[in-house]
Design an enzyme around this catalytic site. Structure first.
Site, PDB file in Angstrom:
ATOM      1  N   SER A 247       0.848  -1.187   0.000  1.00  0.00           N
ATOM      2  CA  SER A 247       0.000   0.000   0.000  1.00  0.00           C
ATOM      3  C   SER A 247       0.886   1.242   0.000  1.00  0.00           C
ATOM      4  O   SER A 247       2.048   1.178   0.411  1.00  0.00           O
ATOM      5  CB  SER A 247      -0.879   0.007   1.256  1.00  0.00           C
TER       6      SER A 247
ATOM      7  N   TYR B 193      -1.796  -0.315  10.568  1.00  0.00           N
ATOM      8  CA  TYR B 193      -1.857  -0.691   9.154  1.00  0.00           C
ATOM      9  C   TYR B 193      -0.583  -0.271   8.436  1.00  0.00           C
ATOM     10  O   TYR B 193       0.016  -1.051   7.689  1.00  0.00           O
ATOM     11  CB  TYR B 193      -3.079  -0.038   8.512  1.00  0.00           C
TER      12      TYR B 193
END
Length: 250
Positions: A135, A148
């Protein structure tokens, strides 16, 4: 059909990015094992070249056993796409150890376990392609999502280290780092962001869209196209790379 005869495995392959990659691999002739937690979701999208197999990437015994079953049925895994993950923001002072550990177990441990189980086949065959779906949060950190972001930073580190370990072989390891993609994860995050930020659903969606440099959500097929480049002819010198797909420079 340049992937005919190849066995690919895609974790989190029942929806979103994973499904788009699995379908693209199958279209090029690979037999694709798609995994996820819910067999019924996998069965809905499985087809002639796609076989669904329920597997919890957080569970070492389950990963080892299920990938062994897939190898017995369809041969060594030569293309491994470690895509399974969870995406949820939470301020650090509100982050429990349980939340943290589940994030790491899914996003980082799951990739480690999956790749480790697939490596013996690639080593024996003398050819392999490993793609991790990270990501943009793994590159620059994402505000409001420290757990995250940490998991995705770790995933990129794992990918880069493996590329160094296997330099000079026919095995490559690369990470794809998307911005916000039009998937069920984004749909679920709209409600979460709206509640945390005290904004409407439309405003929450706009907050995510604005993080992409071209100001639109990315289609899963765009990620799949990049994955196909990484496994296709002429890809042998693309190794240890972190490929941003976010509409512009991050």
């Amino acid at each position: 059909m340049h992937l005919s005869g190849k066995h690919a495995l895609v974790t989190g392959g029942g929806t979103g990015i994973g499904l788009a990659i699995a379908q693209a691999l199958a279209a090029q002739g690979a037999h694709v094992t798609i995994t996820g937690r819910r067999q019924e979701v996998l069965d809905e999208v499985a087809g002639e070249r796609m076989t669904g197999m329920a597997m919890d990437v957080r569970d070492e015994a389950d990963v080892d056993a299920k990938i062994a079953q897939a190898v017995e049925a369809r041969g060594p895994v030569q293309i491994c796409v470690a895509n399974a993950g969870v995406a949820e923001g939470r301020a650090l002072h509100k982050t429990s150890l349980e939340f943290w550990r589940n994030m790491m177990a899914t996003n980082l441990d799951g990739a480690f376990l999956t790749i480790r189980a697939c490596l013996p086949g690639m080593r024996a065959e003398g050819w392999g392609r490993v793609i991790t779906v990270a990501s943009i949060a793994g590159i620059r950190g994402l505000k409001g999502a420290p757990a995250y972001s940490a998991s995705k930073h770790g995933l990129i580190g794992l990918t880069r280290a493996l590329s160094e370990d296997y330099l000079g072989t026919e095995m490559t390891f690369n990470a794809i780092c998307p911005g916000y993609v039009a998937t069920p994860i984004v749909d679920r995050n709209i409600e979460s962001i709206a509640q945390r930020a005290g904004v409407s659903a439309d405003e929450a969606l706009r907050l995510m869209v604005d993080e992409n440099r071209h100001k639109r959500l990315i289609a899963p097929e765009e990620i799949a196209t990049a994955a196909m480049w990484l496994v296709g002819p002429g890809s042998q010198s693309i190794n240890g790379q972190v490929i941003e797909i976010a509409g512009g420079q991050m």
